[in-house]
Design a protein around this motif. Structure first.
Motif, PDB file in Angstrom:
ATOM      1  N   ASP A 117      13.041  -2.403 -11.253  1.00 25.69           N
ATOM      2  CA  ASP A 117      13.449  -1.351 -12.218  1.00 25.69           C
ATOM      3  C   ASP A 117      12.317  -1.070 -13.200  1.00 25.69           C
ATOM      4  O   ASP A 117      12.018   0.087 -13.497  1.00 25.69           O
ATOM      5  N   THR A 118      11.689  -2.145 -13.718  1.00 24.23           N
ATOM      6  CA  THR A 118      10.597  -1.940 -14.688  1.00 24.23           C
ATOM      7  C   THR A 118       9.455  -1.176 -14.031  1.00 24.23           C
ATOM      8  O   THR A 118       8.890  -0.249 -14.616  1.00 24.23           O
ATOM      9  N   TRP A 119       9.116  -1.560 -12.807  1.00 31.11           N
ATOM     10  CA  TRP A 119       8.021  -0.862 -12.110  1.00 31.11           C
ATOM     11  C   TRP A 119       8.375   0.606 -11.865  1.00 31.11           C
ATOM     12  O   TRP A 119       7.554   1.490 -12.081  1.00 31.11           O
ATOM     13  N   MET A 174      14.814  -1.200   0.439  1.00 31.65           N
ATOM     14  CA  MET A 174      15.964  -0.284   0.427  1.00 31.65           C
ATOM     15  C   MET A 174      16.321   0.143  -0.995  1.00 31.65           C
ATOM     16  O   MET A 174      16.650   1.298  -1.262  1.00 31.65           O
ATOM     17  N   TYR A 175      16.232  -0.831  -1.913  1.00 33.45           N
ATOM     18  CA  TYR A 175      16.553  -0.559  -3.311  1.00 33.45           C
ATOM     19  C   TYR A 175      15.596   0.499  -3.880  1.00 33.45           C
ATOM     20  O   TYR A 175      16.001   1.474  -4.503  1.00 33.45           O
ATOM     21  N   ILE A 176      14.294   0.300  -3.597  1.00 29.58           N
ATOM     22  CA  ILE A 176      13.279   1.258  -4.091  1.00 29.58           C
ATOM     23  C   ILE A 176      13.537   2.637  -3.492  1.00 29.58           C
ATOM     24  O   ILE A 176      13.548   3.652  -4.193  1.00 29.58           O
ATOM     25  N   ASN A 177      13.798   2.628  -2.196  1.00 25.19           N
ATOM     26  CA  ASN A 177      14.046   3.894  -1.505  1.00 25.19           C
ATOM     27  C   ASN A 177      15.225   4.643  -2.133  1.00 25.19           C
ATOM     28  O   ASN A 177      15.147   5.843  -2.421  1.00 25.19           O
ATOM     29  N   LYS A 178      16.294   3.886  -2.383  1.00 20.52           N
ATOM     30  CA  LYS A 178      17.512   4.510  -2.935  1.00 20.52           C
ATOM     31  C   LYS A 178      17.225   5.098  -4.330  1.00 20.52           C
ATOM     32  O   LYS A 178      17.532   6.256  -4.610  1.00 20.52           O
TER      33      LYS A 178
END
Ligand code: ADP
Length: 406
Positions: free
Chosen positions: A62-64, A117-121
């Motif tokens: 999230d921070t990134w 997947m989290y980043i993609n979403k």
């Protein structure tokens, strides 16, 4: 620490951080900045393996993500960076036996799969909201442009009408004076030309003003009792002189009891029917027929204007009610209002649609298609609400309706 993968990664953490930082950046200055960041990622990865909770890395991601630029370019994604971390990790790791390899790969891959997947979403949803913001900004700009275009057209049309009225006035005075001297002067055709031209110009300016009124929702209707036959016969009488140049059979078949009336804006309703009838005349070759008839339906009357003209292609039957749409050849534009295929600015049906919709009615057309040889003809239906009482306060007061506004 109990998990074998977490134990192995903790032992390698320093080495992993250094190698990853080197892979990610060449400059030592940038490397120093990245070290803490990557170190914290490995710390979270170890915790995720130890607890079996893959989303342990989410706060770091999230921070990134929040530090990424908010544009829609392919560079503004974290995916390559996380892939580099993963690639470096597998280069550094060495396993004593198969069981250790299996445990570490299983635990670490689960975290990376979740991270990607989290980043993609998150990136997709941020891209979507960015696109939505861009779209809304674009829409606001377009609306603003449309508004300034509409007010430009309104002001221009209004300004042009003032000198036009002067030209019309002086040419009328000149005509009268010359005719007083000599009943048939050689200048009469010229003066007639000027008068026709200015009258046509005034009609075009009025049409432009009507379109801006309709577009901006500023159209006001003046509801009064309307006797349809009177209205249609009056309109046909006005057209009589111009129709002398055409060999057309124009038939009106009354379908309402002559005493029957309803509430509508008579001038605007006449304008709607006139626009449609003028088109029927324009697009029907000599020898053809234009019929005005209709029927009474529950709550509505359907005024039908039928012609034996060139017809309208099926794919044009919706678009002809949009601004500046002519299905014919633009080069054929002529100032003749009733001349065969005489073309115009393409506003007649837009205005008819705006005016009938202001009455809460509709307009549409039917035709088997466009064919200048076989002339399949067209029928335009004008659906007018049959209001037996005044629909607004003002007309209720004027026309004394006991039931009050509806
Ligand atoms: P215009 O000023 O071009 O007549 P309109 O809005 O009145 O503009 O009509 C738009 C187009 O719809 C016309 O250019 C013509 O191609 C087509 N059209 C309208 N009425 C008829 C009709 N009765 N028969 C055939 N074509 C028609």
């Amino acid at each position: 620490m109990l998990n074998p993968a977490a134990i192995q990664l903790s032992q390698l953490k320093k080495q992993l951080t250094k190698r990853t930082v080197k892979e990610l950046a060449e400059s030592s200055h940038v490397q120093a900045g990245l070290e803490d960041m990557i170190g914290r990622f490995y710390e979270s990865l170890i915790q995720a393996c130890e607890t079996g909770t893959v989303n342990w890395v989410d706060p770091i991601l999230d921070t990134w993500l929040s530090a990424m630029p908010r544009d829609l370019s392919a560079e503004s994604t974290l995916l390559p960076m996380v892939s580099t971390i993963k690639r470096t990790l597998w280069r550094v790791c060495e396993f004593d036996d198969e069981e250790q390899a299996f445990n570490t790969i299983q635990a670490v891959e689960a975290v990376f799969e979740h991270s990607l997947m989290y980043i993609n979403k998150l990136e997709t949803s941020s891209m979507l909201s960015q696109s939505e913001r861009n779209f809304n900004e674009f829409k606001a700009t377009m609306l603003e442009l449309d508004k300034s275009k509409a007010s430009f057209v309104a002001v221009a049309a209004h300004e042009l009408k003032t000198p036009l009225t002067l030209v019309q006035g002086y040419s009328n005075m000149l005509t009268n004076e010359l005719l007083e001297v000599e009943s048939k002067t050689k200048y009469e055709p010229y003066l007639r030309g000027i008068n026709n031209g200015t009258a046509r110009l005034k009609e075009i300016l009025d049409a432009m003003l009507d379109v801006t009124l309709i577009d901006n929702g500023l159209l006001e209707l003046s509801y009064q009792p309307v006797w349809l036959s009177q209205l249609i016969e009056g309109m046909l009488a006005e057209l009589e002189e111009q129709l002398e140049t055409r060999e057309l059979d124009i038939v009106y078949e009354p379908f309402l009891d002559p005493k029957e009336f309803f509430y509508a804006d008579p001038e605007r309703l006449q304008q709607i029917i006139r626009n449609v009838v003028l088109n029927a005349i324009k697009y029907t070759p000599d020898g053809g027929k234009v019929t005005i008839n209709g029927r009474k339906l529950p709550g509505f009357i359907d005024i039908a204007v039928e012609d034996t003209g060139i017809g309208i292609a099926l794919d044009k039957q919706q678009t002809i009610f949009e601004k500046f749409i002519q299905t014919g050849d633009v080069a054929r534009h002529s100032s003749g209002k009733v001349k065969f295929k005489g073309g115009g600015p393409g506003l007649g049906l837009v205005i008819a649609k705006g005016l009938i919709e202001a009455h809460e009615g509709t307009i549409w057309c039917q035709s088997d298609g466009y064919d200048e040889e076989t002339c399949p003809g067209s029928v335009f239906h004008i659906m007018v609400p049959f209001r037996e009482t005044p629909p607004d306060e003002l007309s209720a007061q004027i026309f004394g309706d006991s039931t009050g506004p509806k």
